[in-house]
Design an enzyme around this catalytic site. Structure first.
Site, PDB file in Angstrom:
ATOM      1  CB  ALA A  45      -1.712   7.228  -4.314  1.00 30.08           C
ATOM      2  CB  ALA A  71      -1.127  -0.136   1.021  1.00 31.01           C
ATOM      3  CG  ASN A  72      -0.333   4.596  -1.579  1.00 29.01           C
ATOM      4  OD1 ASN A  72      -1.098   5.348  -0.889  1.00 29.01           O
ATOM      5  ND2 ASN A  72      -0.730   4.000  -2.883  1.00 29.01           N
ATOM      6  NE  ARG A  73       4.998   6.782   4.204  1.00 29.33           N
ATOM      7  CZ  ARG A  73       5.361   6.136   5.518  1.00 29.33           C
ATOM      8  NH1 ARG A  73       4.324   6.020   6.385  1.00 29.33           N
ATOM      9  NH2 ARG A  73       6.617   5.181   5.737  1.00 29.33           N
ATOM     10  CB  SER A  74      -3.114   8.006  -0.619  1.00 33.43           C
ATOM     11  OG  SER A  74      -4.067   8.472  -1.013  1.00 33.43           O
TER      12      SER A  74
END
Length: 430
Positions: free
Chosen positions: A303, A237-240
């Site tokens: 994202a 995943a990512n930090r969005s």
């Protein structure tokens, strides 16, 4: 909280004034937050009638709940006094909203499968009012396949969901997705859900072209991250946070557009007056976007993870002493913006986002051409900026006509300004 923030909160919760909220408190450690939630709902002018499960009473007392709610606390399906007039049906109908906070894995499972073996689950099955749940459980429980299936069933049945958030758990050393959303966010989601739309009078209707330039237009917006599973517990995943995408969906709706928001996993409330489709993976997001066509506007803010694991493990990948790290073979995810930008049913205005850590302008211009977009909103998401997951944004708007450097603004202001640019561009193409 300063006076400005308090005034903003008061305004955003105005939909609760005079409304009746049936609050169901289930048995989890997060039940203690329901006390603050009751206080916030009542401060906004809502009447709160509580139901507590047997498990909830192990964490907080009916006495405390009743004192804050200023109403009787209902706990027993087979109460002789309350059931003389079929009390569970009366509770299910005599409200404007049914709010479940916390919503445990057990209660969600009962809701999904129509079980009714206590007062809370029976009321939920008997209600014909909007239902909003705030899930709260251990991250492993939240990630398990049965919980995900139950969540999908509930959303398909029209149940609204706020959270859960990512953070520290009650268990020592546990952190992840599953923490109940904060009471302020739950109250805001409740207000947005039950606030009635304002009826337009003759003057408002006459000024639709000015105030609602996107009336009759359709828009699809993507928001948040995607979660690409590795095994039943882990994912890429990512930090969005989804704040920018959600704000843009709300801003387009505010200009009159019929908006479909395709959201990855986020811990913020759904925006009001927007149709929301919740997804997990990039492939699910692409499917949801494609089924939302045709549209006049596409704003691809999410994202999206560029890669996913080629072979998903059915079981948690375990480590043993001396074992080497497992090799993860990655495969490329679909490019949603490029697919839309070159599609036969391409919307008239296609907007993409370029989250960069270097060469922001050059990479944004390259993306504009490769992806077939009309506008690219580029920004620097290096950790020092605090933009990814934060409240503010500083963007560069790139088109084939030139480049605009916007000053630092909160994400809602960025969204409103971008929505106006989109409306002007769409009108010019008409």
């Amino acid at each position: 909280m300063d006076e400005r923030s308090q005034a903003q909160d008061d305004t955003s919760l105005r939909g609760l004034a005079g409304r009746r909220v049936l609050l169901i408190i289930a048995g989890g450690i997060a039940a203690y937050k329901s006390l603050d939630l009751i206080r916030r709902l009542r401060a906004a002018g809502a009447a709160v009638r509580p139901i507590m499960t047997e498990g909830a009473q192990a964490f907080i007392t009916p006495l405390a709940v009743g004192a804050l709610a200023a109403d009787k606390v209902f706990v027993d399906l087979f109460s002789r006094e309350d059931e003389q007039d079929v009390g569970h049906i009366r509770l299910a109908r005599d409200c404007d909203l049914v709010l479940v906070a916390p919503a445990t894995a057990d209660l969600m499972a009962k809701m999904a499968h129509g079980l009714a073996d206590d007062l809370a689950s029976t009321v939920l099955l008997a209600t014909n009012r909007p239902v909003l749940i705030a899930p709260a459980m251990n991250p492993v429980m939240w990630a398990k396949a049965p919980t995900r299936r139950n969540l999908a069933l509930l959303r398909d049945d029209g149940v609204h969901v706020v959270g859960p958030a990512i953070g520290e758990m009650a268990e020592s050393g546990e952190r992840g997705e599953g923490r109940m959303s904060e009471p302020a966010d739950i109250a805001l989601a409740a207000a947005r859900l039950i606030e009635p739309p304002l009826a337009a009078g003759p003057a408002e209707k006459a000024s639709t072209q000015v105030d609602k330039p996107l009336a009759g237009r359709r828009a699809v917006v993507t928001s948040g991250p995607t979660h690409e599973p590795i095994d039943p517990v882990r994912y890429i995943a990512n930090r969005s946070s989804g704040r920018q995408g959600h704000a843009i969906a709300a801003a387009l709706a505010g200009l009159g557009a019929e908006v479909t928001l395709v959201s990855g996993p986020v811990a913020i409330p759904d925006p009001a007056n927007v149709r929301v489709r919740h997804v997990e993976t990039a492939r699910e997001m692409l499917d949801a976007v494609m089924t939302s066509l045709p549209a006049d506007i596409a704003v691809m803010v999410a994202a999206v993870a560029d890669w996913r694991v080629e072979s998903l493990s059915d079981q948690k990948i375990k480590k043993a002493p001396g074992d080497a790290a497992p090799a993860l073979i990655l495969t490329e995810n679909p490019d949603i913006l490029k697919t839309i930008g070159h599609h036969a049913e391409r919307p008239a205005v296609v907007v993409g986002f370029a989250a960069e850590t270097q060469s922001v302008l050059a990479n944004g211009r390259d993306k504009l051409e490769r992806k077939g977009a009309d506008l690219i909103v580029a920004n620097d998401v290096s950790p020092r900026t605090g933009i990814m997951g934060g409240e503010h944004n500083q963007v560069t708007l790139i088109s084939r006509d030139g480049v605009e450097h916007w000053p630092d603004m909160d994400k809602a202001t960025v969204a409103e300004r971008l929505a106006r640019v989109i409306a002007e561009r769409l009108i010019s193409k008409s």
